[in-house]
Design an enzyme around this catalytic site. Structure first.
Site, PDB file in Angstrom:
ATOM      1  N   GLU A 222      34.209  55.933  19.250  1.00 11.98           N
ATOM      2  CA  GLU A 222      34.002  57.131  18.452  1.00 11.98           C
ATOM      3  C   GLU A 222      33.260  58.169  19.293  1.00 11.98           C
ATOM      4  O   GLU A 222      32.423  57.811  20.113  1.00 11.98           O
ATOM      5  CB  GLU A 222      33.160  56.791  17.205  1.00 11.98           C
ATOM      6  CG  GLU A 222      33.689  55.565  16.466  1.00 11.98           C
ATOM      7  CD  GLU A 222      32.822  55.139  15.273  1.00 11.98           C
ATOM      8  OE1 GLU A 222      32.025  55.966  14.781  1.00 11.98           O
ATOM      9  OE2 GLU A 222      32.953  53.982  14.849  1.00 11.98           O
ATOM     10  N   GLU A 332      32.039  63.721   8.241  1.00 18.97           N
ATOM     11  CA  GLU A 332      31.454  62.695   7.385  1.00 18.97           C
ATOM     12  C   GLU A 332      30.016  63.102   7.100  1.00 18.97           C
ATOM     13  O   GLU A 332      29.326  63.605   7.990  1.00 18.97           O
ATOM     14  CB  GLU A 332      31.482  61.340   8.110  1.00 18.97           C
ATOM     15  CG  GLU A 332      30.800  60.209   7.351  1.00 18.97           C
ATOM     16  CD  GLU A 332      30.791  58.891   8.155  1.00 18.97           C
ATOM     17  OE1 GLU A 332      31.407  58.813   9.231  1.00 18.97           O
ATOM     18  OE2 GLU A 332      30.135  57.941   7.687  1.00 18.97           O
TER      19      GLU A 332
END
Ligand SMILES: *[C@@H]1O[C@H](CO)[C@@H](O)[C@H](O)[C@H]1NC(C)=O
Ligand SMILES: *[C@@H]1O[C@H](CO)[C@@H](O)[C@H](O)[C@H]1NC(C)=O
Ligand SMILES: *[C@@H]1O[C@H](CO)[C@@H](O)[C@H](O)[C@H]1NC(C)=O
Length: 412
Positions: A222, A332
């Site tokens: 990520e 997010e």
């Protein structure tokens, strides 16, 4: 941090229970006030040992105006080589091949008017010599803030979405083709400094590459930009990476545990960039590109079309040692619902996707490297927006706008 879709996973209840107990210990007994004794001594020792593990001896140290201390560490003595699998590892200073289309041109029209030079803030105060890599120093207070000293830089159990799905809100797009496999992905991420309500919430913009075992996420790589006080000690937007090879039990952010091999001496993980984008004004962005070396299998990371940061060695992973099966881009936030209300933590610029260029935050130049080693735009994507009255997303093939303000009349 974990991707919004894909398989669930059961967590070790016993470990979680222990961590919860840890949380219940009043802060005064953990903190600096030295009331008592064995616990404090043990904690202090643990902090010192952990700092020693994290902070390698510096050949040069740079003080950044944002309060960071950047240590220039001998490239051969970086944390990665504490990993048992990397004891005899030979550093690769270049990938053995570059995928086609390796250098991206400045793209699209979203931010076309003369782009400002974007740079990390600590560059104002010096640079790291050849043969060293810049590492943002972990301070004692960073560890004291963590729920557990040993787990600093790793994912807290209450931060894992599948454990507590309703605290994590997403606005993302995902490509997961039937039988498709991925060998890289790219995004140019618009740089903003979203407001975050409280220290145990974060707001981020990132991408995920995941390797699964029948839908259960095992391996991820990520990369993105995040605001997260508990990790960094402030509310600046910082470059981050994350990896795990066992469904978020091990692995960590940046170089906070052995794993990622860094080679670049100019960019530091966890550092801030300047300047941020201005609402209705000049836009800035950070381009992140991950691709797999097709000889050694390492996963390389390149920042801003120019800085080859280094790589995650293939041997760290089981599923990603071959390829990824799913790619996701987007935002997010963590919503702790303090006082029973939705958080005011913003996503993106803090404005909804409909506001469009220079007002809503964007991802552009979305690319994947597919099973034919072709660099292409995303296809057959699906959109995940978990709470559209708080944060949303509008997609247009190889770019999208996303974000939102958090709590409002429509998002109580
Ligand atoms: C590293 O090299 C030593 C000596 O050749 C060998 O015994 C050991 O197994 C190697 N370790 C790894 C992780 O490959
Ligand atoms: C970019 O330009 C195209 C064609 O001129 C237009 O249709 C599109 O809406 C523009 N995109 C943005 C984000 O402004
Ligand atoms: C960093 O450099 C800037 C610009 O030269 C200077 O104003 C500032 O005082 C320096 N900060 C530190 C901590 O040295």
């Amino acid at each position: 941090m974990a991707p919004p879709c894909g398989g669930g996973r059961r967590w070790m209840r016993a470990v979680k229970f222990t961590l919860c107990l840890f949380f219940l210990i009043p802060m005064s007994s953990v903190g600096i006030r030295n009331t008592n004794t064995n616990f404090d001594k043990k904690q202090k020792l643990e902090v010192q040992q952990q700092l020693k593990r994290l902070n390698k001896p510096a050949l040069k140290t740079i003080k950044s105006p944002d309060g960071d201390i950047i240590d220039c560490v001998d490239i051969k003595k970086q944390p990665a080589f504490d990993h048992p699998l990397l004891k005899n590892h030979t550093i690769q200073m270049r990938p053995s091949s570059y995928p086609e289309g390796f250098l991206f041109k400045e793209s699209n029209n979203i931010s076309s008017n003369s782009k400002p030079i974007i740079t990390q803030r600590w560059h104002l105060n010096g640079s790291c010599p050849e043969g060293t890599i810049p590492i943002r120093r972990t301070k004692e207070e960073d560890l004291l803030r963590a729920s557990s000293v040993a787990n600093y830089g790793r994912k807290k159990y209450d931060m894992i979405p599948n454990d507590n799905p309703s605290t994590h809100e997403y606005a993302t797009i995902t490509e997961e083709g039937e039988g498709e496999t991925y060998y890289g992905m790219n995004a140019e991420i618009n740089l903003w400094n979203p407001q975050v309500q409280q220290s145990n919430e974060f707001s981020l913009a990132q991408f995920w590459m995941t390797g699964d075992n029948n839908g259960a996420i095992i391996d991820t790589i990520e990369a993105g930009m995040m605001v997260y006080f508990d990790l960094h000690g402030d509310y600046e937007t910082r470059l981050f990476t994350y990896w795990t090879n066992d469904g978020y039990q091990s692995g960590c952010y940046n170089v906070m545990c052995p794993g990622f091999v860094q080679i670049d001496n100019r960019m530091a993980f966890g550092a801030t960039f300047l300047p941020y984008s201005v609402y209705g004004g000049t836009q800035t962005s950070v381009n992140l590109y991950v691709f797999k070396d097709n000889v050694y299998g390492h996963w390389w990371l390149q920042v801003n079309n120019k800085y080859l940061m280094g790589y995650w060695p293939s041997s760290l992973f089981s599923f990603l040692s071959n390829s990824a099966v799913r790619v996701t881009w987007g935002g997010e936030v963590v919503n702790q619902k303090s006082g029973g209300q939705h958080t005011t933590t913003q996503m993106g610029s803090g404005h909804f996707a409909e506001e469009g260029p220079s007002r809503a935050s964007y991802f552009q130049n979305l690319k994947v490297i597919d099973h034919e080693q072709v660099l292409r735009g995303p296809r057959d994507i699906h959109v995940t927006v978990t709470n559209p009255t708080c944060y949303n997303l509008l997609t247009h093939n190889d770019f999208f706008f996303y974000g939102g303000p958090g709590r409002s009349l429509n998002c109580p």
